[in-house]
Design a protein around this motif. Structure first.
Motif, short mmCIF file in Angstrom:
data_model
loop_
_atom_site.label_atom_id
_atom_site.label_comp_id
_atom_site.label_asym_id
_atom_site.label_seq_id
_atom_site.Cartn_x
_atom_site.Cartn_y
_atom_site.Cartn_z
N THR B 50 34.44 46.42 43.02
CA THR B 50 34.07 45.03 42.91
C THR B 50 33.73 44.70 41.46
O THR B 50 33.59 45.59 40.62
CB THR B 50 32.88 44.71 43.86
N GLY B 51 33.63 43.43 41.17
CA GLY B 51 33.40 42.98 39.80
C GLY B 51 34.07 41.64 39.59
O GLY B 51 34.88 41.21 40.42
N ALA B 52 33.74 41.00 38.50
CA ALA B 52 34.23 39.64 38.25
C ALA B 52 35.75 39.61 38.12
O ALA B 52 36.38 40.64 37.83
CB ALA B 52 33.58 39.10 36.98
N GLY B 53 36.34 38.43 38.33
CA GLY B 53 37.78 38.26 38.17
C GLY B 53 38.20 38.62 36.74
O GLY B 53 37.54 38.22 35.79
N GLY B 54 39.27 39.38 36.62
CA GLY B 54 39.78 39.73 35.29
C GLY B 54 39.20 41.01 34.72
O GLY B 54 39.56 41.43 33.62
N VAL B 55 38.31 41.67 35.49
CA VAL B 55 37.68 42.88 34.98
C VAL B 55 38.61 44.10 35.13
O VAL B 55 38.37 45.14 34.53
CB VAL B 55 36.31 43.11 35.66
N GLY B 56 39.68 43.93 35.93
CA GLY B 56 40.66 45.01 36.03
C GLY B 56 40.59 45.82 37.31
O GLY B 56 40.94 46.99 37.33
N LYS B 57 40.19 45.16 38.42
CA LYS B 57 40.05 45.89 39.68
C LYS B 57 41.42 46.40 40.18
O LYS B 57 41.53 47.54 40.62
CB LYS B 57 39.42 44.98 40.74
#
Lengths: 142, 295
Positions: B50-57
């Motif tokens: 998980t993580g913000a949009g654009g962080v590279g998930k």
């Protein structure tokens, strides 16, 4: 009926799932991206597989994603080689029920051959997005 | 039709798995499917990124497939993207960022649309996980929508929650906001090849050290240069498995909510009585829960 979320009842049938992909080596993806956006806005679930896909990878995506439709965009002129390969792989994978659309630079004279192979419909440049959406909505669910 | 599908599923038919995942996603036959699932021979290791949009998930999920496959384990990816609240449509593009593994039966990648307002989770995610687990996938990777802060509901459904952060995502205070760092089992500073990574890593470490108890491990990873990928997978594997320990009953509550929501819309008669004013809100809700009126 059924429900897709805890907050909204599903009053219509589940969204159509369509894999959109470019097979082969042409790098022009503007058209397929515009179509992807239009189908999304029409309430469909678009699995965008993007550029430079092999027929094998596309068929794997269709299988794992349980897609109703596969849309292939081909602007390289290789449609009479690539499309039959994809159709054959779909058959081998037990996915004959998945219907295939082809879009792109397809000469008029090649369209009957593509339809004969089992392509459901060919959309050539100049097709309106509304026509594509209307066509997909008009087809019975498999 | 359902029994035939479940039979094919038990025989290892991938197309049956794909169709059952669709049915459950659409809220069809969820309870019947869930009840019919064979007990998995071995519990999967379920990991959420998980993580913000654009962080590279998506990119990192794709990179993790290599060490997982190299260890000989099969892996299913459930990649969630947002669904339009207006049209119900979705553009599911995560698979594009992962290698295809087209001829490897040990990899299954499935795109899911997540409606808003549910903690950014796909509908019935718990049952979707149960399906790929019962099919025999040994590792399950969940990629969340990436709602950023608040995208923590997935924690209860998985064994290990990996939080991705990146350099240049805001000032120091961002780490202090409640909900993100405190629920992570592993923290990844992604894009660690970018300038500013050292400073941000120091800030995160300082923030983690303030909380009570053992802080989660912080790893510096780059999908672009492939730094830290193998180490990340090792770290994930060594974490305790939350589901196996049954340490978070929120998963049970989530399943109960999913099943209740399905039953809710099937109670047309009850809803009609409520609409016409024959039943007040609380009585209708209690009837839905199976209580007798006036209970």
């Amino acid at each position: 009926m059924t429900t897709t979320s805890a907050t909204t009842p599903q009053t219509t049938s589940p969204p159509l799932r369509i894999v959109l992909a470019k097979v082969g080596l042409d790098g022009h993806d503007r058209g397929i991206k515009v179509v992807a956006r239009a189908l999304r806005d029409a309430g469909m679930h678009v699995i965008y597989a993007g550029l430079w896909q092999t027929p094998e990878a596309v068929v794997r995506a269709v299988a794992d994603e349980d897609a109703d439709w596969l849309g292939l965009s081909i602007l390289s002129g290789a449609h009479l080689t690539l499309v039959p390969r994809v159709l054959e792989l779909l058959r081998q994978a037990g996915l004959s029920h998945v219907r295939v659309l082809v879009g792109g630079i397809i000469p008029e004279k090649d369209i009957p051959a593509l339809l004969e192979m089992g392509v459901a419909r060919v959309f050539v440049p100049g097709t309106s997005l509304d026509d594509i959406v209307a066509y997909l909505r008009a087809q019975p669910r498999t | 039709m359902l029994s035939g599908l479940l039979q094919r599923f038990r025989a290892g038919d991938r197309l049956a798995l794909a169709r059952l995942l669709s049915l459950v996603s659409n809220g069809q036959h969820v309870e019947a499917i869930r009840a019919a699932l064979p007990v998995p021979t071995q519990a999967s290791c379920v990991v959420a990124l998980t993580g913000a949009g654009g962080v590279g998930k998506s990119s990192l999920t794709g990179k993790l497939l290599d060490p997982i496959r190299a260890s000989g384990r099969s892996v299913a990816v459930l990649a969630c993207d947002p669904q339009s609240p207006l049209s119900g449509g979705a553009l599911l593009g995560d698979r594009f960022r992962m290698p295809a593994f087209a001829d490897d039966p040990g990899v299954y990648i499935r795109s899911l649309a997540a409606a808003g307002g549910q903690g950014a989770l796909a509908s019935h995610l718990d049952t979707l996980i149960a399906l790929v687990e019962a099919f025999g996938f040994e590792v399950v990777l969940i990629e969340t929508v990436g709602a950023g802060q608040g995208d923590t509901a997935v924690r209860a459904l998985v064994d290990v929650l990996v939080l991705l952060l990146q350099p240049e995502t805001g000032d120091e205070l961002q780490w202090e906001k409640a909900g993100l760092l405190e629920v992570a089992d592993v923290v990844v500073l992604h894009k660690a090849d970018l300038p500013g990574a050292d400073r941000v890593a120091a800030q995160i470490t300082a923030s983690l050290s303030l909380s009570a108890g053992e802080p989660p491990p912080l790893l510096r990873v780059s999908s672009r240069t492939e730094i830290g990928i193998a180490e990340l997978w090792q770290t994930i594997e060594q974490r305790p498995r939350r589901r196996a320990q049954r340490s978070d009953p929120a998963r049970l509550l989530r399943l109960a909510q999913d099943l209740l929501a399905d039953r809710f819309w099937q109670r047309a008669e009850l809803l009609e009585q409520w609409r016409s004013g024959q039943l007040d809100d609380l009585t209708a809700a209690r009837l839905l829960l199976g209580d007798s009126p006036g209970h």
